[in-house]
Design a protein around this motif. Sequence first.
Motif, mmCIF file in Angstrom:
data_model
loop_
_atom_site.group_PDB
_atom_site.id
_atom_site.type_symbol
_atom_site.label_atom_id
_atom_site.label_comp_id
_atom_site.label_asym_id
_atom_site.label_seq_id
_atom_site.Cartn_x
_atom_site.Cartn_y
_atom_site.Cartn_z
ATOM 1 N N LEU A 251 0.825 -1.208 0.000
ATOM 2 C CA LEU A 251 0.000 0.000 0.000
ATOM 3 C C LEU A 251 0.862 1.261 0.000
ATOM 4 O O LEU A 251 0.543 2.244 -0.679
ATOM 5 N N THR B 50 -6.127 -0.264 4.920
ATOM 6 C CA THR B 50 -6.988 0.114 3.794
ATOM 7 C C THR B 50 -7.752 1.399 4.094
ATOM 8 O O THR B 50 -7.840 2.304 3.249
ATOM 9 N N VAL C 84 -9.244 2.621 -2.574
ATOM 10 C CA VAL C 84 -8.491 1.556 -1.907
ATOM 11 C C VAL C 84 -9.477 0.620 -1.226
ATOM 12 O O VAL C 84 -10.277 1.061 -0.392
#
Length: 257
Positions: free
Chosen positions: A128, A170, A184
Amino acid sequence: MANHSITGKVVLIAGGGKNLGGLIARDLARHGARAVAIHYNSASSRADAEATVAAIQAAGAQAVAFQADLTSAGAVEKLFKDTVAAVGRPDIAINTVGKVLKKPLVEISEAEYDEMAAVNAKSAFFFLKEAGRHVNDNGKVCTLVTSLLGAFTPFYAAYEGTKAPVEHFTRAASKEFGERGISVTAVGPGPMDTPFFYPAEGADAVAYHRTAAALSAFSRTGLTDIEDVVPFIRFLVSEGWWITGQTILINGGYTTK
């Protein structure tokens, strides 16, 4: 208005050589991706990755494959940089990497815990991070987690426990990347009919999982078929861009949150 079509986009898929990741790679190529970069973990997966590359190319897209152990931040950074150098900055980044351990909590060693945390949580965190640095504006990022995040069950403490942080990663990433139009998400399939599932389960457990979902009787195996997961991921990384910061369980009624 941003273009949320897959056509002409560059895709990076960690764990994209086989099983669900490989099917996602082939599917997005068929739906118009310009280039698909896939990652695979070890030499034992090379043949599967090469077959996926060939299928992507046959669908008319450019394809490259990179081998790496993504349990270090440097390896994840290199994967993104290699992708940019080979096919351009990704518009879509999908992480399917994961490892299952089914074992009583009191029997899990420190080494086993560290490995699970590295594969399931650490690699997802740095994926990420690098997605935030390298994915184009109005891009899409999706991480595979597990429907066990909605379960109350023994023996999966190390697995679901090291996937659980991805929900928080997230949510944070969706807020931080949102100003650039990047969505996301996390997707948690139910037990899937792949070689990833069976080694951790005994015959009795497999029999249970085959009947546990509300829609099990209508599934080819009673389990979650990867073919049924792919369209949801395709939607989330295209027209479904307005869904962000969410963990979505795709499991035919196996668990809910």
